[in-house]
Design an enzyme around this catalytic site. Structure first.
Site, short mmCIF file in Angstrom:
data_model
loop_
_atom_site.label_atom_id
_atom_site.label_comp_id
_atom_site.label_asym_id
_atom_site.label_seq_id
_atom_site.Cartn_x
_atom_site.Cartn_y
_atom_site.Cartn_z
N GLU A 105 0.98 -1.06 -0.03
CA GLU A 105 0.00 -0.21 0.10
C GLU A 105 0.86 1.23 0.21
O GLU A 105 0.54 2.15 -0.69
CB GLU A 105 -0.98 -0.02 1.29
CG GLU A 105 -2.10 -1.22 0.99
CD GLU A 105 -3.01 -0.96 2.36
OE1 GLU A 105 -4.08 -1.01 2.30
OE2 GLU A 105 -2.20 -1.55 3.42
N GLU A 125 -3.75 -9.51 4.04
CA GLU A 125 -4.46 -9.44 5.15
C GLU A 125 -5.48 -10.34 5.40
O GLU A 125 -5.81 -10.58 6.77
CB GLU A 125 -5.19 -7.76 5.09
CG GLU A 125 -3.96 -6.49 5.13
CD GLU A 125 -3.43 -6.09 3.77
OE1 GLU A 125 -2.55 -5.31 3.65
OE2 GLU A 125 -3.41 -7.14 2.98
#
Ligand code: T1G
Length: 697
Positions: A105, A125
């Site tokens: 990210e 995640e």
């Protein structure tokens, strides 16, 4: 300047370097260090382009998982990545190792991304019960489109650098292995060509292309099958869909809301416990870190049956040659044919090339004589459960194997010390309990005998890592950890059916909890004859093992999937268990013979009796030191018996259930059902009286 993030300039390039071993995780110090370094780069008039690069073995591998569940400290990751993206100087991320989660990210908030060809990127995640919470669900689909973003985010699978380039995640891939040089060269190119700031948030062509697509519902339907009972995968789809239905900043807000829902889900705790547990079990209590490890460059296996063949594949898969010994040629031929068929099936699925199939088969030497074991470093015996036969084998191995060779048994229940007593080198004898199918199941229950040396213990733990298994060291006792607890669950499952439940009712309670299959479907997979032979062995040894309707199934040749009939019946070519009225009749007949009047049994009673009996036994196992820590038990059950990882394993789950609730129920069943399995464990009583949990141990 922070210890973990530094800034320097090389010509026109301002270089931000993260150095926070082991994986440059985005802990608070790294986040604030990055912010400070970015600010310094902004102010550095001579820096035309900024470069983000990491020291050590990998680019940022995500947020610091150890910080989860603790109060969030500033700067938050979403704020950091937005600041990066808003940089008015072009920002290049240079990736090596694995850019994962918050790491990817952060790279997506940079304006250009270059990587070395060995690098991987991913948003895993979901494997922690979460979703990308720093813009991954909004920025990734802007580069890859909806389907690929959904695929990466709902599976958590890593993508190689070349594929990431093709997907538009990366702008360049460097064939060298010096990421700093590759990063500087690319940043220099950006500077020389005057490439502009390019914010991913502003890239909308892929968003327009997939707006209103039904791909989101397709994924929801698919997840109903492959993510049954899980929470976060569905939230992942909602978050990615927001990128196609909301403006960027509102999409980010929606992502944060969904992220917080996942954070509050108990599944997050279970999956993170499993993540760290899988790593913690490799550190064996009482075994010094620098305990010498013996080289294992060649392996011998006794028995080319289902287990022997699967075990052999683990070693040749990592290039270790194996000699397999059988008593008869046809057994040898049959065993090797099964191994070849398994590899050719993998080749058909494109997982292996034919050359790799031949290369692996070439590493297997079939033999009919123990003499071929004289030079091997490790021998694993994988014959059926009979103590006399195993002792004979180990006495023979003691004669032929070289000094220092490790003699291991794949027994799933029998006494390692008794097996070792057949040799003059019990310090070199150990249990290595693989799980069927041994080439697939990740768990390796390593069993220390009372005389097993530390060197041998350290070596079999290293072997587990080498053959890509999760190794757990446990003590010697009947059924070790996994089977001992499974036996308690099995006993209760059988009694519940005797008393009135149906096998499918019991199995549904377990699959609803998250197990891939129930107790009876598992018996059918393992083979009804396996349990029947063990019970007959114990009866022959004089133990009072009561008759059961399961024995009748075995005696009628209903051995499970392999005979298309066991507790359930199976269609040819299908593994789907189908309730069989004949079995219900057999059970009713058995109850009559036993004088049992069946009663209605609730799912809650089934859950309590199957699970609490296991946990009470798990507590006893801890008392006896057969398992050193509750997490050892949790990892054994998650990787060996399909315990749902999102519940963290039986002992972690017990803490969520409440030990006082469990103890109360154990005492109730002691008084109503009876049996030694319901005698409360002293440890359980102690923890409840002190208001403590297994997690506090
Ligand atoms: N945080 C803290 N510690 C970590 C860590 C992390 N993200 N990743 C690894 N470690 C520790 C690990 O416990 C071990 O410690 C050591 O590093 C080496 O790991 C907002 C919310 C990177 C592929 O899920 O998959 O970002 O045992 O033994 O086999 O969206 O670790 O030595 O004390 O596994 O070479 C997303 C998790 C986080 C990646 C390396 N990231 N890590 O594998 O070594 S959530 C992940 C891995 C997130 C944002 C969200 C692997 C690895 P110790 P290792 P490895």
């Amino acid at each position: 300047m922070s210890e973990v993030v530094s800034y320097n300039r090389e010509g026109k390039i301002g270089v931000i370097t993260v150095n926070y071993p082991p994986v440059n995780a985005l802990g608070q110090a790294v986040r604030s260090g990055l912010l400070a370094a970015l600010e310094q780069g902004q102010k550095d008039a001579d820096a035309k382009v900024l470069l983000l690069v990491c020291e050590g073995r990998t680019f940022i591998a995500g947020a610091d998982i150890r910080e989860f569940g603790k109060p969030m400290q500033e700067p938050t990751l979403p704020a950091l990545v937005n600041t990066f993206e808003n940089s008015d100087k072009p920002l290049v991320a240079a990736i090596h190792g694995t850019a994962l989660g918050g790491g990817l990210e952060t790279a997506l908030s940079c304006h250009y991304r270059v990587a070395v060809s060995s690098a991987k990127v991913g948003l895993p995640e979901v494997k922690l019960g979460l979703l990308p919470g720093a813009g991954g669900t909004q920025r990734l689909p802007r580069l890859t489109g909806a389907r690929k973003a959904l695929d990466m985010i709902t599976t958590g699978e890593f993508v190689g650098a070349r594929d990431a380039l093709a997907l538009g995640i990366l702008d360049a891939v460097d064939d060298g292995d010096d990421i700093r040089a590759a990063g500087l060269a690319y940043a220099q190119k950006v500077a020389d060509e005057g490439k502009p700031v390019r914010r991913v948030r502003d890239i909308t062509d892929k968003i327009e292309a997939d707006k209103g697509s039904d791909v989101f519902d397709q994924f929801r339907d698919e997840l109903k099958k492959r993510a049954r009972g899980l929470f976060s995968p569905f939230k992942c789809v909602d978050a990615v869909e927001a990128a196609f239905s909301l403006p960027f900043d509102e999409g980010m807000k929606r992502e944060r809301e969904l992220f917080m829902e996942c954070m509050e889900s108990p599944q997050r705790g279970g999956l993170i416990h499993s993540f760290f547990g899988e790593r913690e079990v490799s550190r064996v209590k009482g075994l010094a870190k620098d305990t010498p490890v013996r080289d294992v460059k060649s392996v011998g296996i006794i028995g080319a049956g289902t287990m022997g063949g699967g075990i052999a594949m683990n070693f040749v898969n990592v290039g270790i040659p194996v000699t397999i010994v059988e008593v008869k040629q046809e057994a040898l031929d049959k065993g090797l044919a099964i191994i070849r068929r398994n590899y050719e099936n993998s080749a058909k699925k494109g997982k292996l090339t034919q050359a790799q199939v031949e290369q692996r088969m070439a590493l297997i030497t079939p033999s009919l004589t123990y003499d071929d074991f004289r030079d091997v470093d490790l021998v694993i015996e994988a014959v059926f459960e009979n103590m006399a036969i195993k002792k004979e084998i180990f006495a023979r191995l003691d004669e032929v194997c070289k000094p220092g060779a490790i003699l291991a048994s794949n027994t799933s229940t029998l006494d390692i010390d008794e097996i070792a007593s057949a040799t003059k080198r019990p310090e070199d004898v150990v249990g290595m309990h693989f799980f069927s199918p041994a080439n697939v199941m990740k768990l390796l229950e390593n069993v220390r005998g009372s005389k097993t040396s530390d060197e041998v213990k350290a070596t079999v733990m290293a072997v587990a890592k080498k053959i890509r298994k999760v190794g757990v060291m446990v003590g010697n006792g009947y059924g070790f950890v996994g089977n001992r607890m499974l036996h308690k669950r099995g006993t209760e499952a059988m009694s519940l059916v005797d008393e009135g439940a149906t096998p499918q009712q019991v199995d549904k309670v377990l699959t609803d909890l998250g197990f891939p299959m129930g107790q009876f479907a598992m018996s059918d997979l393992a083979g009804i004859d396996v349990g029947y032979r063990i019970r007959e062995e114990r009866r022959k040894a004089g133990e009072d093992i009561p008759a059961s309707w399961m024995d009748k199934l075995a005696e009628q040749g209903r051995l499970g999937q392999k005979t298309l009939a066991g507790v359930y019946k199976y269609e040819e070519g299908s593994r789907k268990p189908v309730p069989d009225p004949k079995v219900e009749q057999l059970i009713e007949q058995f109850r009559k013979e036993q004088g049992i009047t069946p009663r209605a049994i609730t799912d809650q009673e089934i859950l309590e009796r199957c699970m609490y009996a296991m946990i009470n036994e798990g507590a006893r196992i801890l008392e006896e030191g057969i398992a050193d820590r509750p997490l050892d038990i949790d990892i054994v059950w998650i990787y060996g018996y399909g315990f749902p990882a999102h519940r963290g394993g039986p002992m972690f789950w017990a803490d969520q259930e409440g030990l006082d609730t469990i103890l109360c129920a154990v005492k109730k069943y002691r008084d109503t059902v009876g049996g030694e399995q319901w005698e409360p464990s002293a440890l359980l009583e102690k923890l409840v009286s002190e208001g403590r949990k297994f997690g506090d141990l």
